[in-house]
Design a protein around this motif. Structure first.
Motif, PDB file in Angstrom:
ATOM      1  N   GLN A 130       0.862  -1.153  -0.023  1.00 15.07           N
ATOM      2  CA  GLN A 130      -0.005   0.109   0.050  1.00 15.07           C
ATOM      3  C   GLN A 130       0.900   1.407   0.108  1.00 15.07           C
ATOM      4  OE1 GLN A 130      -2.101  -0.989   3.571  1.00 15.07           O
ATOM      5  NE2 GLN A 130      -3.921  -1.354   2.490  1.00 15.07           N
ATOM      6  N   GLN A 131       2.139   1.175  -0.451  1.00 10.85           N
ATOM      7  CA  GLN A 131       2.902   2.418  -0.586  1.00 10.85           C
ATOM      8  C   GLN A 131       2.290   3.471  -1.183  1.00 10.85           C
ATOM      9  OE1 GLN A 131       6.553   2.050  -2.875  1.00 10.85           O
ATOM     10  NE2 GLN A 131       5.837   0.255  -3.706  1.00 10.85           N
ATOM     11  N   ALA A 173      -5.015   3.086   7.345  1.00 11.24           N
ATOM     12  CA  ALA A 173      -4.199   2.383   6.418  1.00 11.24           C
ATOM     13  C   ALA A 173      -2.687   3.241   6.076  1.00 11.24           C
ATOM     14  CB  ALA A 173      -4.858   2.045   5.148  1.00 11.24           C
ATOM     15  N   ARG A 174      -2.938   4.622   5.940  1.00 12.20           N
ATOM     16  CA  ARG A 174      -1.738   5.409   5.474  1.00 12.20           C
ATOM     17  C   ARG A 174      -1.029   5.491   6.611  1.00 12.20           C
ATOM     18  NH1 ARG A 174       1.121   9.876   5.825  1.00 12.20           N
ATOM     19  NH2 ARG A 174       2.183  10.645   4.248  1.00 12.20           N
ATOM     20  N   ALA A 175      -1.538   5.591   7.904  1.00 11.64           N
ATOM     21  CA  ALA A 175      -0.681   5.874   9.087  1.00 11.64           C
ATOM     22  C   ALA A 175      -0.080   4.547   9.453  1.00 11.64           C
ATOM     23  CB  ALA A 175      -1.603   6.170  10.138  1.00 11.64           C
ATOM     24  N   ARG A 176      -0.599   3.411   9.121  1.00 11.35           N
ATOM     25  CA  ARG A 176      -0.048   2.180   9.365  1.00 11.35           C
ATOM     26  C   ARG A 176       1.080   1.777   8.380  1.00 11.35           C
ATOM     27  NH1 ARG A 176      -2.132  -2.166  11.987  1.00 11.35           N
ATOM     28  NH2 ARG A 176      -1.882  -4.192  11.475  1.00 11.35           N
ATOM     29  N   VAL A 177       1.186   2.152   7.258  1.00  9.92           N
ATOM     30  CA  VAL A 177       2.284   2.140   6.314  1.00  9.92           C
ATOM     31  C   VAL A 177       3.212   2.978   6.917  1.00  9.92           C
ATOM     32  CG1 VAL A 177       3.002   2.389   3.994  1.00  9.92           C
ATOM     33  CG2 VAL A 177       0.518   1.476   4.355  1.00  9.92           C
ATOM     34  N   GLU A 178       3.099   4.129   7.129  1.00  8.31           N
ATOM     35  CA  GLU A 178       4.054   5.045   7.842  1.00  8.31           C
ATOM     36  C   GLU A 178       4.662   4.727   9.047  1.00  8.31           C
ATOM     37  OE1 GLU A 178       3.696   9.623   7.274  1.00  8.31           O
ATOM     38  OE2 GLU A 178       3.466   9.393   9.527  1.00  8.31           O
ATOM     39  N   LEU A 218      -0.122   5.071  -0.612  1.00  6.35           N
ATOM     40  CA  LEU A 218      -0.582   5.934   0.227  1.00  6.35           C
ATOM     41  C   LEU A 218       0.215   7.050   0.802  1.00  6.35           C
ATOM     42  CD1 LEU A 218      -2.621   3.280   2.136  1.00  6.35           C
ATOM     43  CD2 LEU A 218      -3.578   4.873   0.550  1.00  6.35           C
ATOM     44  N   LEU A 219       1.694   6.774   0.856  1.00  8.21           N
ATOM     45  CA  LEU A 219       2.402   7.589   1.421  1.00  8.21           C
ATOM     46  C   LEU A 219       2.687   8.827   0.466  1.00  8.21           C
ATOM     47  CD1 LEU A 219       5.274   5.119   2.611  1.00  8.21           C
ATOM     48  CD2 LEU A 219       3.605   6.248   3.910  1.00  8.21           C
ATOM     49  N   GLU A 220       2.334   8.714  -0.763  1.00  8.72           N
ATOM     50  CA  GLU A 220       2.624   9.913  -1.660  1.00  8.72           C
ATOM     51  C   GLU A 220       3.976  10.413  -1.704  1.00  8.72           C
ATOM     52  OE1 GLU A 220      -1.220  12.508  -1.984  1.00  8.72           O
ATOM     53  OE2 GLU A 220      -1.297  11.732   0.177  1.00  8.72           O
ATOM     54  N   THR A 221       4.901   9.292  -2.017  1.00  9.69           N
ATOM     55  CA  THR A 221       6.348   9.580  -2.092  1.00  9.69           C
ATOM     56  C   THR A 221       6.857   8.689  -2.903  1.00  9.69           C
ATOM     57  OG1 THR A 221       7.011   8.031  -0.285  1.00  9.69           O
ATOM     58  CG2 THR A 221       6.547  10.284   0.402  1.00  9.69           C
TER      59      THR A 221
END
Length: 284
Positions: free
Chosen positions: A52-53, A135-140, A55-58
């Motif tokens: 789900q990378q 989800a985004r906070a989880r990836v980060e 989601l980081l928008e990087t």
């Protein structure tokens, strides 16, 4: 004579980026050790989260693999938003904790408001454990955790002498003496490279008893251990008392490098095994 010669490209990198954190080799090795020692269930969870990378928008800093994830927190430092402001400036102080090696161990001033590496490791584990974490906070949280455990096990991210973790202490590494070489960059780069590349490979599955022994304790316990090693790093660099007078330029001769490389190597191994423990606790 040094066993490992530093290529010109590495010397140029040191001159350009003296404060770079643990460089790619150290972080990637810690991550690879962890991946080799987590449970299959944890390994699958890591792959699922990293998938789900987006989601980081990087996109400039991909995290498709655990090796990529291990250096994401450094890769994103220069990224800016549309207004030209740092996107991740809030996280700069999360990579270290400047606990004074010449005073009794105390994380309180170094970790004010949770802005230090050990506090962020604990926060990331909590976020990953919580099924309600977006989800985004989880990836980060995952990519920060993978990176920060590596940072904690670079001793000059865990203790200093009010000199930015040794960044202000100019130092020579054997016969190599670029003008901007300093104690921090030596532990980030050439010393870690020598330590990790010395056979046998650190990346392997370790026996359960060894994992249990190294994984004992808390993040605070590991912080104290790295802080103690930071004191030893200063002592080795300035010739005796780690809290003695600081020379204009320190020098790590071959004998000192031979002594400290195994210390660096063991810190990388501990970091990988302890990261595996935290990942299993959070995801397994």
């Amino acid at each position: 004579m040094l066993r490992i010669a530093l290529p010109a490209a590495l010397l140029a990198l040191v001159a350009a980026s003296p404060a770079r954190a643990f460089w790619e080799y150290g972080h990637q090795t810690v991550a690879q050790i962890a991946q080799a020692n987590v449970t299959p269930r944890t390994r699958a969870a890591i792959r699922r989260i990293l998938s789900q990378q987006a989601l980081l928008e990087t996109p400039e800093c991909p995290v498709g693999t655990i090796e990529d994830a291990s250096v994401w927190a450094d890769c994103v430092k220069p990224l800016k938003d549309a207004a030209g402001k740092s996107r991740f400036g809030y996280a700069y102080s999360w990579h270290y904790q400047n606990a004074d090696v010449c005073a009794p161990f105390d994380l309180t001033p170094a970790c004010k408001d949770g802005n230090c590496v050990s506090a962020q490791i604990e926060r990331d584990v909590t976020l990953l454990r919580d099924k309600a974490t977006p989800a985004r906070a989880r990836v980060e949280a995952l990519v920060f955790l993978i990176h920060f455990v590596g940072d904690l096990h670079q001793p000059l991210h865990a203790g200093d002498r009010h000199d930015k973790g040794g960044n202000d202490l100019k130092a020579d590494y054997g016969i190599y003496a670029p003008p901007r070489f300093n104690l921090h960059s030596i532990w980030d780069g050439p010393l870690a490279e020598r330590a990790i590349s010395t056979p046998p490979s650190l990346v392997r599955r370790y026996p359960a008893a060894e994992r249990a022994r190294i994984g004992k304790g808390t993040v605070t316990d590991w912080s104290r251990e790295s802080w103690e090693i930071a004191h030893s790093a200063y002592a080795a660099a300035i010739g005796g008392d780690g809290c003695g007078p600081v020379p204009a330029r320190a020098a790590l001769d071959e004998a000192t490098i031979e002594k400290m490389a195994p210390v660096s190597r063991e810190e990388v191994r501990r970091g990988g095994i302890r990261l595996a423990k935290l990942l299993d606790e959070a995801l397994g």
